[in-house]
Motif scaffolding. Structure first.
Motif, PDB file in Angstrom:
ATOM      1  N   TYR A  73      -3.552   7.791  -2.893  1.00 17.74           N
ATOM      2  CA  TYR A  73      -4.656   8.435  -1.800  1.00 17.74           C
ATOM      3  C   TYR A  73      -4.064   8.571  -0.262  1.00 17.74           C
ATOM      4  N   ASP A  74      -4.633   9.432   0.299  1.00 15.25           N
ATOM      5  CA  ASP A  74      -4.456   9.899   1.318  1.00 15.25           C
ATOM      6  C   ASP A  74      -5.536   9.041   2.475  1.00 15.25           C
ATOM      7  N   LYS A  75      -5.615   8.029   3.049  1.00 11.48           N
ATOM      8  CA  LYS A  75      -6.539   7.335   3.333  1.00 11.48           C
ATOM      9  C   LYS A  75      -7.140   7.880   4.973  1.00 11.48           C
ATOM     10  N   LEU A  77      -2.316   5.147  -0.212  1.00 13.98           N
ATOM     11  CA  LEU A  77      -2.461   4.600  -0.894  1.00 13.98           C
ATOM     12  C   LEU A  77      -2.453   4.530  -2.184  1.00 13.98           C
ATOM     13  N   PHE A  78      -0.858   3.428  -2.760  1.00 15.55           N
ATOM     14  CA  PHE A  78      -1.101   4.019  -4.405  1.00 15.55           C
ATOM     15  C   PHE A  78      -1.496   2.746  -5.148  1.00 15.55           C
ATOM     16  N   PRO A  96     -13.573   2.007  -6.468  1.00 19.13           N
ATOM     17  CA  PRO A  96     -12.024   2.708  -5.687  1.00 19.13           C
ATOM     18  C   PRO A  96     -12.245   3.018  -4.186  1.00 19.13           C
ATOM     19  N   PRO A  97     -11.695   3.083  -3.415  1.00 17.80           N
ATOM     20  CA  PRO A  97     -12.050   4.502  -2.337  1.00 17.80           C
ATOM     21  C   PRO A  97     -12.673   5.895  -2.919  1.00 17.80           C
ATOM     22  N   ASP A  98     -13.545   5.903  -1.562  1.00 15.94           N
ATOM     23  CA  ASP A  98     -13.866   7.116  -2.252  1.00 15.94           C
ATOM     24  C   ASP A  98     -12.744   8.773  -2.518  1.00 15.94           C
ATOM     25  N   GLY A  99     -13.644   9.410  -3.439  1.00 12.55           N
ATOM     26  CA  GLY A  99     -12.352  10.291  -3.621  1.00 12.55           C
ATOM     27  C   GLY A  99     -11.400  10.036  -5.047  1.00 12.55           C
ATOM     28  N   PHE A 100     -11.776   8.859  -5.290  1.00 12.58           N
ATOM     29  CA  PHE A 100      -9.762   8.782  -6.301  1.00 12.58           C
ATOM     30  C   PHE A 100     -10.426   8.932  -7.406  1.00 12.58           C
ATOM     31  N   ALA A 156      -3.993  13.257  -2.909  1.00 14.72           N
ATOM     32  CA  ALA A 156      -3.262  14.289  -2.011  1.00 14.72           C
ATOM     33  C   ALA A 156      -1.848  13.926  -2.540  1.00 14.72           C
ATOM     34  N   PHE A 157      -0.801  14.811  -2.134  1.00 17.48           N
ATOM     35  CA  PHE A 157       0.611  14.883  -2.951  1.00 17.48           C
ATOM     36  C   PHE A 157       1.108  14.071  -1.648  1.00 17.48           C
ATOM     37  N   PHE A 158       1.701  13.154  -1.819  1.00 12.39           N
ATOM     38  CA  PHE A 158       2.497  12.048  -1.069  1.00 12.39           C
ATOM     39  C   PHE A 158       3.715  12.528   0.044  1.00 12.39           C
TER      40      PHE A 158
END
Lengths: 296, 296
Positions: free
Chosen positions: A226-228, A245-246, A262-266, A234-236
């Motif tokens: 998860y790209d904050k 965030l993993f 969960p965070p938006d977009g997860f 997104a690719f790490f």
């Protein structure tokens, strides 16, 4: 017909690379089994029906090949999963399609192939996962036009590099020519030590070397997180690790159990609601303890 | 150069099909080894010399191929061994030659290839085995004209069906195209249970299926035993089982230690004397206890 000794210790050691107690499939199936096994050629007289409302998703390899032909696929890429689809998975799948189009294929079709046999107690049961996958398609995270959803009727062994060969080989038989493999496929924690049972890269490595898999194109992938900064999966990118965030399966399950978001977009909201509903459906006495394993 | 984790448990489980304590090579080498391994391409700058009087028997694969060419071999059959040659072994080898001649080969050459690396404590050390093999050739049990004796510089793993693939593959590299495999190759007793560690037929079976061994012709053999009616080693005939005597390695060692003779025709007298001398050479304090393992 062949009858042979069930050499349990040797089978376990060679399949899992450990004989430590606590391997889910071993305890579910092998330990309880008898000391003799029967093998030989099988003839399927009529297709097996489960009558659980999901039989229409249980396509045989021949039926899958027909489906791909009907859709005029010029490439089929398979994605094995035993978990709810989050947007990190979706990213792998849509990015694979993009890469295949770039390679010149005109109509790559995704085989979304959730495992439908035995899974361990803390995995989400098949019926709920299928509902979740349906939402993911409804919400447009995956494109129904270019996706075939089918159930892979195999029990989960959690045998990492050994099992991933079966997972890939079975999909070749069903018409796939590309196989997506991520970190630590079919892996789990060591049953009695505080570490992963397998090297996270060995699954990929074994697939690239295994005899009989030469016809399959292995598509290894970087891990998604998860790209904050973008509020999406997104690719790490290790150069800005602090932005990512993993969200582990354990974390995801804890959130859903507590009806937190969960965070938006997860994960697409429709899919997330299915998970929350699943954990809600567990009877109160189930709360706080691990749910029963789902028989194959 | 590649540096990678030494996953000892997984390596042991996958190689031996058990993680039980007491596997000789595991205790000798793996347990003591570090947690990281180094791999990569090796360049041999000059041949390794042991200066133990046996270096002339340590032919490289290239040297072996040259030797076979020099002898105009049109077939090379390899025999792996880590024990003194008794007449049962000799029967396998001479019968193989007979079969190859029958198949139309004009000059089949035997590669008698005793293992020269680590062996467990109760195996006869290499230097004594080489003396014994020399007598077997001197006494004409094997024909020096059609036999190449060379040392296979590998440690013994006692890993049954896994190891037999290495044993066969290494001999292909040295120019062999036929490989003799008997019952339970590279096998041993289970370290903590009262049974053989491996199914006696699995070595043969694995060889017939292993990738990379297609070029090798596997010659499975019936087991040889001492035929009391003929006073010699012969292929075991189950229809008159009572006529046969199985003389195990343990039995053979016990006889040699006690300076007793085995039945006539079990081993050539010159070869037997070497064994008696070996056990005699063990210092008195060694009597009754297991001799030290021989380092690789």
């Amino acid at each position: 017909i062949e009858i042979y000794k069930h050499l349990k210790e040797e089978r376990i050691a060679r399949t899992w690379g450990t004989t430590a107690p606590g391997l889910p499939y071993v305890e579910e199936t092998i330990t309880k089994a008898g000391n003799w096994l029967i093998g030989g050629d099988l003839e399927v007289i009529e297709p097996i029906k489960y009558h659980d409302g999901l039989d229409r998703f249980r396509l045989s390899p021949v039926e899958l090949r027909q489906e791909f032909e009907k859709r005029n696929a010029d490439a089929v890429f398979a994605f094995q999963l035993r978990n709810p689809v989050h947007n990190g998975h979706a990213l792998l799948m849509t990015d694979t399609r993009r890469r295949l189009l770039e390679m010149g294929y005109k109509n790559p079709i995704l085989l979304l192939h959730p495992l439908g046999g035995y899974t361990k107690a803390d995995d989400v049961p098949l019926s709920w996962r299928m509902k979740q996958h349906e939402k993911v398609l409804e919400d447009g995270v995956l494109d129904p036009e270019t996706t075939v959803v089918s159930i892979f009727p195999s029990p989960m062994h959690y045998a990492g590099p050994t099992e991933v060969q079966w997972h890939a080989k079975a999909r070749i038989n069903a018409g796939a020519n590309f196989y997506i493999v991520g970190r630590d496929p079919a892996g789990m924690g060591h049953p009695i030590e505080k570490r992963d049972l397998y090297d996270a890269d060995h699954g990929k490595k074994v697939l690239s070397m295994a005899p009989g898999l030469e016809r399959l194109n292995i598509l290894p992938f970087r891990v998604a997180a998860y790209d904050k900064t973008q509020s999406k999966m997104a690719f790490f990118d290790p150069s800005r690790a602090q932005d990512f965030l993993f969200i582990s399966g354990t974390k995801m399950r804890a959130l859903a159990k507590n009806k937190e978001n969960p965070p938006d977009g997860f994960m697409c909201p429709g899919g997330w609601k299915v998970l929350v509903k699943y954990y809600d459906s567990l009877t109160p006495s189930d709360n706080g303890r691990i749910h029963e394993a789902v028989p194959a």
